[in-house]
Design an enzyme around this catalytic site. Structure first.
Site, PDB file in Angstrom:
ATOM      1  N   TYR A 160       0.829  -1.206   0.000  1.00 37.30           N
ATOM      2  CA  TYR A 160       0.000   0.000   0.000  1.00 37.30           C
ATOM      3  C   TYR A 160       0.869   1.265   0.000  1.00 37.30           C
ATOM      4  O   TYR A 160       1.808   1.391   0.778  1.00 37.30           O
ATOM      5  CB  TYR A 160      -0.934   0.050   1.213  1.00 37.30           C
ATOM      6  CG  TYR A 160      -1.538   1.421   1.353  1.00 37.30           C
ATOM      7  CD1 TYR A 160      -2.507   1.850   0.454  1.00 37.30           C
ATOM      8  CD2 TYR A 160      -1.054   2.336   2.281  1.00 37.30           C
ATOM      9  CE1 TYR A 160      -3.009   3.136   0.506  1.00 37.30           C
ATOM     10  CE2 TYR A 160      -1.551   3.620   2.346  1.00 37.30           C
ATOM     11  CZ  TYR A 160      -2.533   4.010   1.455  1.00 37.30           C
ATOM     12  OH  TYR A 160      -3.006   5.290   1.497  1.00 37.30           O
ATOM     13  N   HIS A 217      -3.118   0.866   6.756  1.00 37.93           N
ATOM     14  CA  HIS A 217      -4.236   0.779   5.818  1.00 37.93           C
ATOM     15  C   HIS A 217      -5.051  -0.498   6.012  1.00 37.93           C
ATOM     16  O   HIS A 217      -5.332  -1.229   5.056  1.00 37.93           O
ATOM     17  CB  HIS A 217      -3.769   0.916   4.375  1.00 37.93           C
ATOM     18  CG  HIS A 217      -4.679   1.788   3.551  1.00 37.93           C
ATOM     19  ND1 HIS A 217      -5.517   1.299   2.597  1.00 37.93           N
ATOM     20  CD2 HIS A 217      -4.882   3.130   3.589  1.00 37.93           C
ATOM     21  CE1 HIS A 217      -6.200   2.288   2.051  1.00 37.93           C
ATOM     22  NE2 HIS A 217      -5.828   3.416   2.645  1.00 37.93           N
TER      23      HIS A 217
END
Length: 408
Positions: A160, A217
């Site tokens: 991410y 995340h």
């Protein structure tokens, strides 16, 4: 005073901004932002088909009543699409109200609590040395706070927040090649082994004064998040963002029992009812809502006030998908909020954005300074807007190494 018309514009430089312009019978207009990454046509239709017809003839100064009309009048309440559409209307109405008063919007909220708002940049690297170079670039630009994301050895694709290639200003999230999302691979074990040491090296390289932020995340299970937070305590992060999915808010209890690392959560929240228990139980340190996704200035201000009662500071979402209108609205809230913390900053400053959204807001030495122009202090050039149109795009999805779909 009456609302006479409203228009929706869809498109922008490398992004699908959803811009609302509300006109009045006195020639004063207001601007709002209904951009929601990957679902832009839906908020545009919500505004055009449902909200705008109900705005015509209303007094734009009645911001509270209009907000309640749309929120309470919708039998199926909340949700990201509705709250983003409501936010666009609300921001535009506050813009009109402040222009009528001849004041910058922050004056209607209670005036300034600070001259400049601390912001953080995004540093990203395909490996640790690449990340170090990215961090150094932002430090040289005067940033006092940097979010750091790093590719991991042996990971078959980007993690991410990490793009392929080198250099700054990489658009590593939305892919505008079509509506079918790309797929990334996530390996929790590799992340848990690599990232604590990488963060420690970053702290050693840049010293104690740089504010270091990191975004998980939503990738870790509760026990994993507690272990990770405990492991990175010596780094003294400014915050650890979204360590677990926000769906299971009780998961944070385990983390709080094992670590004192500051926690930031909320960019996927749409109302005070999504975060009130986290705030009241002081399970987080920063609330990450975006004014565009949390119902506008009227509703976001309520969240800020609640957070202030429980030692929770603001850290508004400011990803590349937020338009300069959203960032201007948040800049006014940041100038006022007595419990301000920090602002994510990834939008203003490009020549294309400056041409489409002229303003006198500015960034200097890692602080955002809000304009004293009446209203939001940002305008919208319809001639420039005609250059852009909607481009289908999507966020990636994540899978584990065995193919299981995971949290993005």
């Amino acid at each position: 005073m009456k609302i006479t018309d409203a228009k929706v514009f869809l498109g922008g430089p490398g992004k699908n901004y959803v811009t609302l312009k509300i006109m009045t019978d006195q020639g004063v207009y207001g601007l709002g932002d209904a951009t929601i990454n990957g679902r832009e046509t839906l908020t545009a239709a919500y505004l055009t088909d449902y909200l705008i017809p109900n705005l015509i003839g209303k007094d734009p100064r009645n911001t509270e009543d209009i907000w309640q009309f749309f929120y309470r009048g919708a039998y199926f309440r909340r949700g990201p699409l509705a709250m983003t559409a409501f936010a666009a209307v609300d921001i535009a109405l506050w813009d009109i109200k402040a222009k009528l008063a001849g004041m910058p919007l922050y004056q209607l909220l209670g005036g300034k609590s600070r001259e400049g708002a601390l912001v953080y940049a995004h540093a990203t690297g395909s490996d640790l040395e690449d990340l170090m170079d990215s961090i150094a670039y932002y430090v040289e630009q005067g940033y006092k706070a940097v979010r750091v994301q790093c590719g991991m050895p042996g990971m078959p694709s980007a993690s991410y927040g990490v793009a392929e290639g080198k250099g700054q200003n990489r658009n590593y999230i939305t892919d505008f090649s079509g509506i079918i999302p790309k797929e990334e691979i996530w390996d929790t074990d590799r992340y848990m082994r690599f990232m604590p040491g990488a963060l420690a090296e970053i702290r050693d390289r840049f010293g104690p004064d740089l504010k270091i932020l990191h975004d998980v995340h939503h990738r870790l299970l509760p026990r994993e998040a507690a272990e990770f937070a405990k492991a990175v305590e010596p780094v003294r992060l400014y915050w650890l963002e979204d360590p677990t999915p926000a769906d299971d808010q009780d998961a944070l209890k385990l983390l709080r029992q094992h670590s004192t690392v500051p926690i930031a959560i909320g960019e996927v929240f749409n109302s005070i009812w999504d975060c009130n228990k986290l705030i009241e139980n002081e399970m987080i340190d920063f609330i990450r809502v975006a004014v565009t996704h949390a119902g506008g200035i009227t509703h976001t201000r309520r969240i800020v006030d609640l957070a202030g009662m429980h030692n929770v500071r603001t850290g508004f979402h400011g990803a590349p998908s937020h338009s300069p209108i959203c960032m201007a609205a948040q800049a006014h809230l940041n100038a006022w909020a007595p419990n301000f913390g920090i602002q994510e900053y990834l939008v203003l400053g490009t020549p294309e954005c400056d041409a489409l959204f002229p303003s006198e807001h500015f960034l200097r030495d890692g602080f955002f300074h809000v304009s004293d122009a009446p209203g939001l202090g940002v305008d919208f050039d319809e001639t420039e807007a005609a250059r852009y149109s909607y481009s289908p795009g999507s966020l990636p999805v994540a899978r584990l190494t065995d193919g299981t779909l995971w949290n993005y």
